[in-house]
Every structure is written in C-alpha cells, then in structure tokens.
Design a protein around this motif. Structure first.
Motif, PDB file in Angstrom:
ATOM      1  N   GLU A  18     -10.413   7.569 -12.086  1.00 59.57           N
ATOM      2  CA  GLU A  18      -9.295   7.777 -13.138  1.00 59.57           C
ATOM      3  C   GLU A  18      -9.805   8.021 -14.286  1.00 59.57           C
ATOM      4  O   GLU A  18     -10.767   7.399 -14.728  1.00 59.57           O
ATOM      5  CB  GLU A  18      -8.571   6.435 -12.755  1.00 59.57           C
ATOM      6  CG  GLU A  18      -7.715   6.289 -11.759  1.00 59.57           C
ATOM      7  CD  GLU A  18      -6.572   5.547 -11.793  1.00 59.57           C
ATOM      8  OE1 GLU A  18      -5.317   5.890 -11.661  1.00 59.57           O
ATOM      9  OE2 GLU A  18      -6.761   4.299 -11.922  1.00 59.57           O
TER      10      GLU A  18
ATOM     11  N   LYS B  96      -0.187   7.280  -5.866  1.00 57.34           N
ATOM     12  CA  LYS B  96      -1.303   7.495  -6.826  1.00 57.34           C
ATOM     13  C   LYS B  96      -2.720   7.246  -5.869  1.00 57.34           C
ATOM     14  O   LYS B  96      -3.763   7.974  -6.316  1.00 57.34           O
ATOM     15  CB  LYS B  96      -1.534   5.684  -7.649  1.00 57.34           C
ATOM     16  CG  LYS B  96      -0.478   5.802  -8.630  1.00 57.34           C
ATOM     17  CD  LYS B  96      -0.895   4.431  -9.324  1.00 57.34           C
ATOM     18  CE  LYS B  96      -0.201   4.180 -10.581  1.00 57.34           C
ATOM     19  NZ  LYS B  96      -0.639   2.982 -11.355  1.00 57.34           N
ATOM     20  N   TYR B  97      -2.513   6.647  -4.938  1.00 56.66           N
ATOM     21  CA  TYR B  97      -3.807   6.608  -3.965  1.00 56.66           C
ATOM     22  C   TYR B  97      -3.755   7.361  -2.740  1.00 56.66           C
ATOM     23  O   TYR B  97      -3.044   6.883  -1.782  1.00 56.66           O
ATOM     24  CB  TYR B  97      -4.073   4.927  -3.827  1.00 56.66           C
ATOM     25  CG  TYR B  97      -4.264   4.240  -5.065  1.00 56.66           C
ATOM     26  CD1 TYR B  97      -5.076   4.183  -5.876  1.00 56.66           C
ATOM     27  CD2 TYR B  97      -3.135   3.189  -5.466  1.00 56.66           C
ATOM     28  CE1 TYR B  97      -5.066   3.757  -7.124  1.00 56.66           C
ATOM     29  CE2 TYR B  97      -3.196   2.405  -6.622  1.00 56.66           C
ATOM     30  CZ  TYR B  97      -4.186   2.652  -7.456  1.00 56.66           C
ATOM     31  OH  TYR B  97      -3.971   2.111  -8.651  1.00 56.66           O
TER      32      TYR B  97
ATOM     33  N   ASP C 168       1.001  -1.136   0.080  1.00 57.66           N
ATOM     34  CA  ASP C 168       0.081  -0.066   0.042  1.00 57.66           C
ATOM     35  C   ASP C 168       0.819   1.372   0.149  1.00 57.66           C
ATOM     36  O   ASP C 168       0.758   2.195  -0.803  1.00 57.66           O
ATOM     37  CB  ASP C 168      -0.910  -0.024   1.108  1.00 57.66           C
ATOM     38  CG  ASP C 168      -2.010  -1.120   1.144  1.00 57.66           C
ATOM     39  OD1 ASP C 168      -2.458  -1.278   0.073  1.00 57.66           O
ATOM     40  OD2 ASP C 168      -2.348  -1.308   2.295  1.00 57.66           O
TER      41      ASP C 168
ATOM     42  N   ARG D 147      -2.891  13.502 -11.521  1.00 58.11           N
ATOM     43  CA  ARG D 147      -2.553  13.373  -9.981  1.00 58.11           C
ATOM     44  C   ARG D 147      -1.800  14.472  -9.292  1.00 58.11           C
ATOM     45  O   ARG D 147      -1.835  14.876  -8.133  1.00 58.11           O
ATOM     46  CB  ARG D 147      -2.077  12.143  -9.529  1.00 58.11           C
ATOM     47  CG  ARG D 147      -3.023  10.795  -9.488  1.00 58.11           C
ATOM     48  CD  ARG D 147      -2.504   9.722  -9.260  1.00 58.11           C
ATOM     49  NE  ARG D 147      -1.166   9.120  -9.979  1.00 58.11           N
ATOM     50  CZ  ARG D 147      -1.188   8.496 -11.078  1.00 58.11           C
ATOM     51  NH1 ARG D 147      -2.485   7.769 -11.431  1.00 58.11           N
ATOM     52  NH2 ARG D 147      -0.210   8.038 -11.519  1.00 58.11           N
TER      53      ARG D 147
ATOM     54  N   GLU E  58      -5.393   2.736   0.511  1.00 51.48           N
ATOM     55  CA  GLU E  58      -5.303   1.489  -0.078  1.00 51.48           C
ATOM     56  C   GLU E  58      -6.342   1.525  -1.475  1.00 51.48           C
ATOM     57  O   GLU E  58      -7.201   2.298  -1.510  1.00 51.48           O
ATOM     58  CB  GLU E  58      -5.555   0.161   0.473  1.00 51.48           C
ATOM     59  CG  GLU E  58      -7.122   0.189   1.169  1.00 51.48           C
ATOM     60  CD  GLU E  58      -7.358  -0.909   1.880  1.00 51.48           C
ATOM     61  OE1 GLU E  58      -6.655  -1.843   2.169  1.00 51.48           O
ATOM     62  OE2 GLU E  58      -8.452  -1.399   2.415  1.00 51.48           O
ATOM     63  N   LYS E  59      -5.683   0.795  -2.365  1.00 51.39           N
ATOM     64  CA  LYS E  59      -6.582   0.974  -3.668  1.00 51.39           C
ATOM     65  C   LYS E  59      -7.986   0.742  -3.553  1.00 51.39           C
ATOM     66  O   LYS E  59      -8.771   1.704  -4.181  1.00 51.39           O
ATOM     67  CB  LYS E  59      -5.555   0.231  -4.740  1.00 51.39           C
ATOM     68  CG  LYS E  59      -6.512   0.181  -6.154  1.00 51.39           C
ATOM     69  CD  LYS E  59      -5.769  -0.821  -7.121  1.00 51.39           C
ATOM     70  CE  LYS E  59      -6.485  -0.681  -8.632  1.00 51.39           C
ATOM     71  NZ  LYS E  59      -5.528  -1.449  -9.545  1.00 51.39           N
ATOM     72  N   GLU E  60      -8.222  -0.364  -3.046  1.00 48.64           N
ATOM     73  CA  GLU E  60      -9.667  -0.622  -3.000  1.00 48.64           C
ATOM     74  C   GLU E  60     -10.672   0.334  -2.343  1.00 48.64           C
ATOM     75  O   GLU E  60     -11.664   0.721  -2.728  1.00 48.64           O
ATOM     76  CB  GLU E  60     -10.046  -1.993  -2.146  1.00 48.64           C
ATOM     77  CG  GLU E  60      -9.536  -3.191  -2.890  1.00 48.64           C
ATOM     78  CD  GLU E  60      -7.994  -3.280  -3.045  1.00 48.64           C
ATOM     79  OE1 GLU E  60      -7.335  -2.879  -2.077  1.00 48.64           O
ATOM     80  OE2 GLU E  60      -7.255  -3.987  -3.880  1.00 48.64           O
TER      81      GLU E  60
ATOM     82  N   THR F  83       2.073   2.450  -3.263  1.00 42.99           N
ATOM     83  CA  THR F  83       1.248   3.172  -4.151  1.00 42.99           C
ATOM     84  C   THR F  83       0.750   4.590  -3.511  1.00 42.99           C
ATOM     85  O   THR F  83      -0.298   5.026  -4.172  1.00 42.99           O
ATOM     86  CB  THR F  83       0.192   2.221  -4.557  1.00 42.99           C
ATOM     87  OG1 THR F  83      -0.653   1.874  -3.320  1.00 42.99           O
ATOM     88  CG2 THR F  83       0.962   0.844  -5.144  1.00 42.99           C
ATOM     89  N   TYR F  84       1.030   5.048  -2.527  1.00 40.58           N
ATOM     90  CA  TYR F  84       0.732   6.161  -2.221  1.00 40.58           C
ATOM     91  C   TYR F  84       0.751   7.417  -2.998  1.00 40.58           C
ATOM     92  O   TYR F  84       0.076   8.522  -3.037  1.00 40.58           O
ATOM     93  CB  TYR F  84       1.188   6.518  -0.728  1.00 40.58           C
ATOM     94  CG  TYR F  84       0.718   5.937   0.592  1.00 40.58           C
ATOM     95  CD1 TYR F  84      -0.073   4.983   0.175  1.00 40.58           C
ATOM     96  CD2 TYR F  84       1.250   5.951   1.577  1.00 40.58           C
ATOM     97  CE1 TYR F  84      -0.784   4.447   1.326  1.00 40.58           C
ATOM     98  CE2 TYR F  84       1.022   5.436   2.692  1.00 40.58           C
ATOM     99  CZ  TYR F  84       0.031   4.490   2.574  1.00 40.58           C
ATOM    100  OH  TYR F  84      -0.631   3.662   3.826  1.00 40.58           O
TER     101      TYR F  84
ATOM    102  N   TRP G 169      -9.770   3.464  -1.783  1.00 38.88           N
ATOM    103  CA  TRP G 169      -9.469   4.862  -2.694  1.00 38.88           C
ATOM    104  C   TRP G 169     -10.864   4.686  -4.021  1.00 38.88           C
ATOM    105  O   TRP G 169     -11.345   5.653  -4.209  1.00 38.88           O
ATOM    106  CB  TRP G 169      -8.152   4.850  -3.429  1.00 38.88           C
ATOM    107  CG  TRP G 169      -7.911   6.192  -4.377  1.00 38.88           C
ATOM    108  CD1 TRP G 169      -7.517   7.157  -3.633  1.00 38.88           C
ATOM    109  CD2 TRP G 169      -7.948   6.180  -5.738  1.00 38.88           C
ATOM    110  NE1 TRP G 169      -7.219   8.139  -4.830  1.00 38.88           N
ATOM    111  CE2 TRP G 169      -7.466   7.263  -5.935  1.00 38.88           C
ATOM    112  CE3 TRP G 169      -8.382   5.222  -6.577  1.00 38.88           C
ATOM    113  CZ2 TRP G 169      -7.369   7.846  -7.397  1.00 38.88           C
ATOM    114  CZ3 TRP G 169      -8.476   5.401  -8.103  1.00 38.88           C
ATOM    115  CH2 TRP G 169      -7.933   6.920  -8.092  1.00 38.88           C
ATOM    116  N   GLN G 170     -10.905   3.480  -4.634  1.00 39.84           N
ATOM    117  CA  GLN G 170     -11.709   3.458  -5.834  1.00 39.84           C
ATOM    118  C   GLN G 170     -13.273   3.524  -5.240  1.00 39.84           C
ATOM    119  O   GLN G 170     -13.809   3.990  -6.312  1.00 39.84           O
ATOM    120  CB  GLN G 170     -11.478   2.203  -6.494  1.00 39.84           C
ATOM    121  CG  GLN G 170     -10.319   1.823  -7.044  1.00 39.84           C
ATOM    122  CD  GLN G 170      -9.914   0.427  -7.400  1.00 39.84           C
ATOM    123  OE1 GLN G 170     -10.562  -0.464  -6.924  1.00 39.84           O
ATOM    124  NE2 GLN G 170      -9.417   0.380  -8.636  1.00 39.84           N
TER     125      GLN G 170
END
Length: 160
Positions: free
Chosen positions: A126, A23-24, A17, A98, A116-118, A20-21, A120-121
C-alpha cells in the motif's frame, strides 16, 4: 516464473475478512502465463499509481489561490492543501489505486478474489505518502503475477 514462490492464498474466511474484500483481494485469469500476467499487472500498477499522486500538490488549486489572493493566498492555499493531504490524502490515494487496479485488471479479463489481510500483505503493498521503491515493488508485482497466472482459486469470484 519458477524462481517466484507461489504465495499462499487459501484460507478460511471469517465474516470480518469478507467485510474487507474491497481492500484485500487478488487477481487471477485462467490460461494466462506468468509473463503476460506480469505485464498486465505492471501496466495496471503504472496506470493506478499515476505520477500525479506523488507530484507534491495540486497545481490547479495553488494557481487559483495565487491569482485570486496574491502571494498570501498562494501560501495559505499551500498550507491548506498540505493539511488536507496529511489528513485525507494517504487513505484516498490507496482507495483510488485499488479502484483503478480493479477496473484495469477487470478490463483485461481477470477475476478478483477476496483475501485475508495477513496473507494479502505477503504479496501486496500500500502506498500512502510515498512510492514503494522500484526493486521492492517489482518483487511484489512478480508475486502477484505468479498468483494471477497460477492454479485457479477455489474461492468465490468477487463482483467486478
């Protein structure tokens, strides 16, 4: 604001996680009301999603090829630009958006927190080859404003 449900932001971060900060992430600013946060996020979204992203090509390069090589150059330049955009365009537009959101919201005094990506979505979007529809976009921006104006996150603030 009461009509906008507060997305869940708390999670147990893994090393994957943290990687990927860039991005998310989401924003928060203490003492900010929902309307102000919504206006700030909407303004930064408009700036970050610039109309040039979706204008359908690079007019400067197209005119360059046409001037230098005539009609064949214009056609070749258009094909080359379309191929490059198909390969690199979508990811690059997301990366630039971003960065622009980080800069704009940072300028307005918001802190940035990793996600975390999930999760965040659930309240972000995007854009790649097309623009998210206005109604859907507004819903996501309202959720982001709810988080930005909600309780202070317990997570660590990320660098600007």
């Amino acid at each position: 604001m009461a009509a906008v449900a507060m997305p869940e932001t708390a999670f147990e971060a893994t090393p994957a996680d943290v990687e990927t900060y860039d991005k998310y992430f989401y924003f928060h600013r203490d003492g900010t009301d929902f309307d102000t946060a919504y206006n700030d996020i909407s303004e930064c979204d408009a700036v970050s999603s610039g109309i040039n992203f979706y204008a359908g090509g690079d007019s400067y390069m197209s005119s360059y090829y046409a001037t230098q090589y005539g009609m064949a150059g214009a056609v070749g330049g258009a094909i080359g630009s379309a191929m490059a955009d198909a390969i690199f365009g979508s990811a690059e537009r997301r990366r630039i958006r971003r960065i622009n959101m980080r800069n704009c919201m940072g300028f307005k005094g918001y802190d940035r927190y990793g996600m975390e990506k999930e999760r965040w979505q659930a309240f972000h979007f995007e854009e790649g080859f097309g623009r998210v529809q206005d109604e859907k976009r507004t819903g996501y921006l309202m959720k982001q404003a709810r988080v930005a104006s909600g309780p202070k996150p317990k997570a660590e603030v990320l660098p600007k």
